[in-house]
Design a protein around this motif. Structure first.
Motif, PDB file in Angstrom:
ATOM      1  N   ASN A  50       0.832  -1.198   0.000  1.00  0.00           N
ATOM      2  CA  ASN A  50       0.000   0.000   0.000  1.00  0.00           C
ATOM      3  C   ASN A  50       0.869   1.251   0.000  1.00  0.00           C
ATOM      4  N   LEU A  51       1.911   1.262   0.822  1.00  0.00           N
ATOM      5  CA  LEU A  51       2.815   2.406   0.873  1.00  0.00           C
ATOM      6  C   LEU A  51       3.506   2.600  -0.465  1.00  0.00           C
ATOM      7  N   ASN A  52       3.964   1.515  -1.076  1.00  0.00           N
ATOM      8  CA  ASN A  52       4.602   1.612  -2.395  1.00  0.00           C
ATOM      9  C   ASN A  52       3.670   2.234  -3.424  1.00  0.00           C
ATOM     10  N   ARG A  53       2.408   1.818  -3.412  1.00  0.00           N
ATOM     11  CA  ARG A  53       1.431   2.352  -4.377  1.00  0.00           C
ATOM     12  C   ARG A  53       1.235   3.852  -4.192  1.00  0.00           C
ATOM     13  N   HIS A  54       1.071   4.275  -2.940  1.00  0.00           N
ATOM     14  CA  HIS A  54       0.885   5.703  -2.666  1.00  0.00           C
ATOM     15  C   HIS A  54       2.139   6.510  -3.009  1.00  0.00           C
ATOM     16  N   LEU A  55       3.310   5.973  -2.663  1.00  0.00           N
ATOM     17  CA  LEU A  55       4.560   6.688  -2.988  1.00  0.00           C
ATOM     18  C   LEU A  55       4.737   6.839  -4.493  1.00  0.00           C
ATOM     19  N   LYS A  56       4.378   5.809  -5.240  1.00  0.00           N
ATOM     20  CA  LYS A  56       4.489   5.889  -6.694  1.00  0.00           C
ATOM     21  C   LYS A  56       3.630   7.031  -7.247  1.00  0.00           C
ATOM     22  N   LEU A  57       2.395   7.120  -6.765  1.00  0.00           N
ATOM     23  CA  LEU A  57       1.512   8.208  -7.209  1.00  0.00           C
ATOM     24  C   LEU A  57       2.083   9.574  -6.838  1.00  0.00           C
ATOM     25  N   LEU A  58       2.581   9.694  -5.621  1.00  0.00           N
ATOM     26  CA  LEU A  58       3.132  10.974  -5.158  1.00  0.00           C
ATOM     27  C   LEU A  58       4.398  11.342  -5.931  1.00  0.00           C
ATOM     28  N   GLU A  59       5.208  10.343  -6.281  1.00  0.00           N
ATOM     29  CA  GLU A  59       6.400  10.614  -7.090  1.00  0.00           C
ATOM     30  C   GLU A  59       6.029  11.030  -8.509  1.00  0.00           C
ATOM     31  N   GLU A  60       5.029  10.368  -9.089  1.00  0.00           N
ATOM     32  CA  GLU A  60       4.582  10.720 -10.444  1.00  0.00           C
ATOM     33  C   GLU A  60       4.091  12.158 -10.499  1.00  0.00           C
ATOM     34  N   GLU A  61       3.468  12.623  -9.432  1.00  0.00           N
ATOM     35  CA  GLU A  61       2.970  14.002  -9.363  1.00  0.00           C
ATOM     36  C   GLU A  61       4.054  14.984  -8.910  1.00  0.00           C
ATOM     37  N   LYS A  62       5.261  14.467  -8.682  1.00  0.00           N
ATOM     38  CA  LYS A  62       6.415  15.277  -8.258  1.00  0.00           C
ATOM     39  C   LYS A  62       6.184  15.973  -6.914  1.00  0.00           C
ATOM     40  N   ILE A  63       5.448  15.304  -6.057  1.00  0.00           N
ATOM     41  CA  ILE A  63       5.167  15.840  -4.726  1.00  0.00           C
ATOM     42  C   ILE A  63       6.227  15.381  -3.732  1.00  0.00           C
ATOM     43  N   VAL A  64       6.695  14.160  -3.899  1.00  0.00           N
ATOM     44  CA  VAL A  64       7.760  13.659  -3.037  1.00  0.00           C
ATOM     45  C   VAL A  64       8.938  13.218  -3.882  1.00  0.00           C
ATOM     46  N   ILE A  65      10.077  13.156  -3.218  1.00  0.00           N
ATOM     47  CA  ILE A  65      11.302  12.629  -3.820  1.00  0.00           C
ATOM     48  C   ILE A  65      11.731  11.461  -2.940  1.00  0.00           C
ATOM     49  N   ALA A  66      11.868  10.291  -3.544  1.00  0.00           N
ATOM     50  CA  ALA A  66      12.318   9.107  -2.812  1.00  0.00           C
ATOM     51  C   ALA A  66      13.715   8.766  -3.303  1.00  0.00           C
ATOM     52  N   LYS A  67      14.638   8.706  -2.364  1.00  0.00           N
ATOM     53  CA  LYS A  67      16.023   8.366  -2.711  1.00  0.00           C
ATOM     54  C   LYS A  67      16.439   7.142  -1.931  1.00  0.00           C
ATOM     55  N   LYS A  68      17.085   6.246  -2.643  1.00  0.00           N
ATOM     56  CA  LYS A  68      17.612   5.051  -1.997  1.00  0.00           C
ATOM     57  C   LYS A  68      19.046   5.337  -1.579  1.00  0.00           C
ATOM     58  N   ALA A  69      19.365   4.944  -0.358  1.00  0.00           N
ATOM     59  CA  ALA A  69      20.708   5.139   0.175  1.00  0.00           C
ATOM     60  C   ALA A  69      21.103   3.877   0.925  1.00  0.00           C
ATOM     61  N   VAL A  70      22.388   3.644   1.007  1.00  0.00           N
ATOM     62  CA  VAL A  70      22.879   2.502   1.757  1.00  0.00           C
ATOM     63  C   VAL A  70      23.350   3.000   3.116  1.00  0.00           C
ATOM     64  N   SER A  71      22.837   2.354   4.154  1.00  0.00           N
ATOM     65  CA  SER A  71      23.214   2.684   5.517  1.00  0.00           C
ATOM     66  C   SER A  71      23.718   1.394   6.157  1.00  0.00           C
ATOM     67  N   GLY A  72      25.029   1.319   6.339  1.00  0.00           N
ATOM     68  CA  GLY A  72      25.607   0.060   6.809  1.00  0.00           C
ATOM     69  C   GLY A  72      25.491  -0.962   5.710  1.00  0.00           C
ATOM     70  N   ASN A  73      24.870  -2.077   6.011  1.00  0.00           N
ATOM     71  CA  ASN A  73      24.657  -3.121   5.003  1.00  0.00           C
ATOM     72  C   ASN A  73      23.250  -3.117   4.445  1.00  0.00           C
ATOM     73  N   ARG A  74      22.471  -2.119   4.823  1.00  0.00           N
ATOM     74  CA  ARG A  74      21.059  -2.091   4.426  1.00  0.00           C
ATOM     75  C   ARG A  74      20.770  -0.931   3.486  1.00  0.00           C
ATOM     76  N   ALA A  75      19.910  -1.203   2.528  1.00  0.00           N
ATOM     77  CA  ALA A  75      19.416  -0.137   1.650  1.00  0.00           C
ATOM     78  C   ALA A  75      18.240   0.522   2.348  1.00  0.00           C
ATOM     79  N   ARG A  76      18.201   1.828   2.297  1.00  0.00           N
ATOM     80  CA  ARG A  76      17.099   2.588   2.913  1.00  0.00           C
ATOM     81  C   ARG A  76      16.524   3.531   1.877  1.00  0.00           C
TER      82      ARG A  76
END
Length: 123
Positions: A50-76
Motif C-alpha cells: 500500500n505504501l509503495n502504491r501511494h509513494l508511486k503516485l506521489l512521485e509521479e505528481e512530483k510531490i515527493v522525492i524518494a532516494k535510496k541510500a545505503v546505511s551500513g549493510n542495508r538499503a534505505r
C-alpha cells in the motif's frame, strides 16, 4: 468572485485528499530531512504494498522525492517533500481550511477565534 473562491472544494486536490496519502504527506512534511520507508509505514499504519502504491503516485505528481541510500549493510529509502510538493500541500491546506471554515459557519459555529490553523506555515 471567480469560481474557485466561490467553491473551495474545487481546490481540494485529490492527490492529497485520500486519507492515507494525507497522513503520509503530513508525516513527511514534519521532517525536513525526510522519513524512511519504514518510518512512514509505521506512522501511517500501511502495508509495504500500500505504501509503495501511494509513494508511486506521489512521485509521479512530483510531490515527493524518494532516494535510496545505503546505511551500513542495508538499503534505505528516504522520502521527502519536493519544493513543488510543499507548495502544493500548503495550497491544499489553505483550501481545506477555507472549506472547513465555511462548513463551520454554515452550521452556526459560535467560535469567536478566527485564527488561521495555518499561521506560521510557509511555502
Amino acid at each position: 468572485m471567480n469560481k474557485k473562491s466561490d467553491n473551495p472544494y474545487e481546490n481540494l486536490e485529490r492527490i492529497f485528499h485520500e486519507p492515507k496519502r494525507l497522513a503520509m504527506i503530513a508525516a513527511i512534511a514534519e521532517s525536513e530531512a525526510g522519513l524512511s520507508f519504514s518510518e512512514i509505514k509505521e506512522a501511517c499504519e500501511l502495508t509495504d504494498g500500500n505504501l509503495n502504491r501511494h509513494l508511486k503516485l506521489l512521485e509521479e505528481e512530483k510531490i515527493v522525492i524518494a532516494k535510496k541510500a545505503v546505511s551500513g549493510n542495508r538499503a534505505r529509502t528516504i522520502v521527502r517533500l519536493s519544493a513543488a510538493g510543499r507548495r502544493k500541500f500548503v495550497k491544499y491546506l489553505e483550501a481545506l481550511e477555507l472549506a472547513l471554515t465555511q462548513a463551520a459557519q454554515s452550521m452556526g459555529s459560535k467560535s469567536k477565534s478566527k485564527a488561521s490553523v495555518l499561521k506560521g506555515v510557509t511555502a
